[in-house]
Design an enzyme around this catalytic site. Structure first.
Site, PDB file in Angstrom:
ATOM      1  N   SER A 107       0.841  -1.214   0.000  1.00 50.52           N
ATOM      2  CA  SER A 107       0.000   0.000   0.000  1.00 50.52           C
ATOM      3  C   SER A 107       0.869   1.253   0.000  1.00 50.52           C
ATOM      4  CB  SER A 107      -0.884   0.030   1.249  1.00 50.52           C
ATOM      5  OG  SER A 107      -1.617   1.236   1.288  1.00 50.52           O
ATOM      6  N   PRO A 113       5.099   6.416   9.293  1.00 47.24           N
ATOM      7  CA  PRO A 113       4.522   5.902  10.529  1.00 47.24           C
ATOM      8  C   PRO A 113       3.285   6.671  10.982  1.00 47.24           C
ATOM      9  CG  PRO A 113       6.843   6.488  10.849  1.00 47.24           C
ATOM     10  CD  PRO A 113       6.494   6.840   9.451  1.00 47.24           C
ATOM     11  N   HIS A 115       1.027   8.075   9.039  1.00 52.53           N
ATOM     12  CA  HIS A 115       0.008   8.139   7.989  1.00 52.53           C
ATOM     13  C   HIS A 115      -1.367   7.822   8.588  1.00 52.53           C
ATOM     14  CE1 HIS A 115      -2.087   7.261   4.228  1.00 52.53           C
ATOM     15  NE2 HIS A 115      -1.055   7.771   3.572  1.00 52.53           N
ATOM     16  N   LYS A 127       1.885  -4.000   7.027  1.00 46.60           N
ATOM     17  CA  LYS A 127       2.209  -4.198   5.613  1.00 46.60           C
ATOM     18  C   LYS A 127       3.705  -3.979   5.398  1.00 46.60           C
ATOM     19  CE  LYS A 127      -1.917  -3.646   2.867  1.00 46.60           C
ATOM     20  NZ  LYS A 127      -1.624  -4.926   2.222  1.00 46.60           N
TER      21      LYS A 127
HETATM   22  N1  NAP Z   1      -8.598  -1.526  -2.291  1.00 43.46           N
HETATM   23  C1  NAP Z   1      -7.798  -0.458  -2.138  1.00 43.46           C
HETATM   24  O1  NAP Z   1      -8.178   0.714  -2.358  1.00 43.46           O
HETATM   25  C2  NAP Z   1      -6.369  -0.668  -1.687  1.00 43.46           C
HETATM   26  C3  NAP Z   1      -5.507   0.433  -1.520  1.00 43.46           C
HETATM   27  C4  NAP Z   1      -4.177   0.215  -1.159  1.00 43.46           C
HETATM   28  C5  NAP Z   1      -3.717  -1.072  -0.957  1.00 43.46           C
HETATM   29  N2  NAP Z   1      -4.562  -2.116  -1.104  1.00 43.46           N
HETATM   30  C6  NAP Z   1      -4.055  -3.467  -0.875  1.00 43.46           C
HETATM   31  O2  NAP Z   1      -4.192  -4.205  -2.065  1.00 43.46           O
HETATM   32  C7  NAP Z   1      -4.472  -5.577  -1.737  1.00 43.46           C
HETATM   33  C8  NAP Z   1      -5.776  -5.979  -2.393  1.00 43.46           C
HETATM   34  O3  NAP Z   1      -6.812  -5.117  -1.936  1.00 43.46           O
HETATM   35  P1  NAP Z   1      -8.347  -5.462  -2.167  1.00 43.46           P
HETATM   36  O4  NAP Z   1      -9.118  -4.235  -1.891  1.00 43.46           O
HETATM   37  O5  NAP Z   1      -8.487  -6.185  -3.457  1.00 43.46           O
HETATM   38  O6  NAP Z   1      -8.576  -6.509  -0.959  1.00 43.46           O
HETATM   39  P2  NAP Z   1      -9.947  -7.183  -0.501  1.00 43.46           P
HETATM   40  O7  NAP Z   1     -11.022  -7.007  -1.528  1.00 43.46           O
HETATM   41  O8  NAP Z   1     -10.198  -6.774   0.914  1.00 43.46           O
HETATM   42  O9  NAP Z   1      -9.563  -8.745  -0.513  1.00 43.46           O
HETATM   43  C9  NAP Z   1      -8.720  -9.282   0.443  1.00 43.46           C
HETATM   44  C10 NAP Z   1      -8.421 -10.713   0.045  1.00 43.46           C
HETATM   45  O10 NAP Z   1      -7.536 -11.263   1.031  1.00 43.46           O
HETATM   46  C11 NAP Z   1      -8.016 -12.544   1.372  1.00 43.46           C
HETATM   47  N3  NAP Z   1      -7.550 -12.947   2.688  1.00 43.46           N
HETATM   48  C12 NAP Z   1      -7.766 -12.340   3.874  1.00 43.46           C
HETATM   49  N4  NAP Z   1      -7.170 -13.047   4.866  1.00 43.46           N
HETATM   50  C13 NAP Z   1      -6.574 -14.118   4.270  1.00 43.46           C
HETATM   51  C14 NAP Z   1      -5.832 -15.225   4.762  1.00 43.46           C
HETATM   52  N5  NAP Z   1      -5.563 -15.391   6.073  1.00 43.46           N
HETATM   53  N6  NAP Z   1      -5.385 -16.140   3.870  1.00 43.46           N
HETATM   54  C15 NAP Z   1      -5.639 -16.004   2.542  1.00 43.46           C
HETATM   55  N7  NAP Z   1      -6.348 -14.982   2.022  1.00 43.46           N
HETATM   56  C16 NAP Z   1      -6.818 -14.064   2.895  1.00 43.46           C
HETATM   57  C17 NAP Z   1      -9.538 -12.404   1.313  1.00 43.46           C
HETATM   58  O11 NAP Z   1     -10.153 -13.674   1.265  1.00 43.46           O
HETATM   59  P3  NAP Z   1     -11.692 -13.915   1.677  1.00 43.46           P
HETATM   60  O12 NAP Z   1     -12.488 -13.667   0.412  1.00 43.46           O
HETATM   61  O13 NAP Z   1     -11.712 -15.332   2.103  1.00 43.46           O
HETATM   62  O14 NAP Z   1     -12.033 -12.951   2.781  1.00 43.46           O
HETATM   63  C18 NAP Z   1      -9.663 -11.631   0.002  1.00 43.46           C
HETATM   64  O15 NAP Z   1      -9.551 -12.520  -1.082  1.00 43.46           O
HETATM   65  C19 NAP Z   1      -4.521  -5.648  -0.216  1.00 43.46           C
HETATM   66  O16 NAP Z   1      -3.248  -6.036   0.275  1.00 43.46           O
HETATM   67  C20 NAP Z   1      -4.838  -4.227   0.181  1.00 43.46           C
HETATM   68  O17 NAP Z   1      -4.392  -3.920   1.480  1.00 43.46           O
HETATM   69  C21 NAP Z   1      -5.867  -1.954  -1.472  1.00 43.46           C
END
Ligand code: NAP
Length: 170
Positions: A107, A113, A115, A127
């Site tokens: 991210s 720190p 943020h 992260k």
């Molecule tokens: N979305 C944003 O705007 C944004 C911005 C910055 C960074 N990010 C980062 O980008 C990445 C993807 O974001 P996203 O929004 O697509 O995430 P998301 O929709 O919240 O999906 C999270 C995924 O992680 C899986 N997961 C959670 N715990 C797990 C575990 N113990 N073992 C295996 N899988 C697990 C979930 O599975 P389940 O379906 O089983 O719950 C889901 O498939 C993340 O790392 C997030 O922090 C996202």
């Protein structure tokens, strides 16, 4: 693809499959993944917190992409256990099986720190620790640090890359 059922992971599975890549979808809930992917990708049950579930899906692949993320205030499903310790488990298995490349979606803001995102379960702190586990592993890797992700056409934001050991942003 780890985090295949998430918003980003499901797009990646579909797009990579469409481009002809053979993609394995790792999911905690295979039934959920089956609804999303049908027959386009083999589904493996796996959980980053259970290292023994990671060996079968990882063995024999050329690259691993991790788009998983913990629930901000998720207790045992929170960032410490998913984005740090879970990612460290995955790093260990990827090393064991000598996978060629590891792509980690992290991210923006992890190096800051104070943020505001750290108000949410210290997500950026954990992260960052996950990133460190990957950087220290000796594996070939790419770390992506996105800002807010939108499921729509791009073209209005800047692309910045974090090459091996080099942070260009956040
Ligand atoms: N979305 C944003 O705007 C944004 C911005 C910055 C960074 N990010 C980062 O980008 C990445 C993807 O974001 P996203 O929004 O697509 O995430 P998301 O929709 O919240 O999906 C999270 C995924 O992680 C899986 N997961 C959670 N715990 C797990 C575990 N113990 N073992 C295996 N899988 C697990 C979930 O599975 P389940 O379906 O089983 O719950 C889901 O498939 C993340 O790392 C997030 O922090 C996202």
């Amino acid at each position: 693809m780890v985090g295949a059922t998430g918003r980003t992971g499901r797009l990646l599975v579909k797009k990579l499959s469409k481009r002809g890549y053979s993609v394995r979808a790792l999911a905690r809930d295979p039934a959920k993944a089956k609804i999303l992917f049908g027959g386009i990708a083999p589904i493996y049950r796996g959980d980053l917190q259970k290292i023994e579930t990671l060996t079968k899906p990882v063995r024999g692949v050329r690259a691993v992409v991790c788009a998983a993320g913990g629930v901000h205030f998720g207790g045992s499903e929170g960032p410490k256990y998913v984005d740090y310790l879970g990612v460290a488990n995955l790093v260990e298995v990827v090393r064991e099986f000598q996978v060629g490349h590891f792509v980690l979606i992290s991210s923006v803001g992890v190096s800051k720190p104070f943020h505001s995102m750290n108000l949410f379960g210290k997500v950026l702190k954990w992260k960052r620790r996950g990133e460190e586990a990957l950087r220290e592993s000796g594996l070939s890797y790419t770390i992506i640090r996105p800002g807010g992700l939108l499921d729509e056409e791009g073209g209005v934001t800047t692309k910045l890359y974090s090459a091996r050991g080099t942070s260009l942003m956040g």
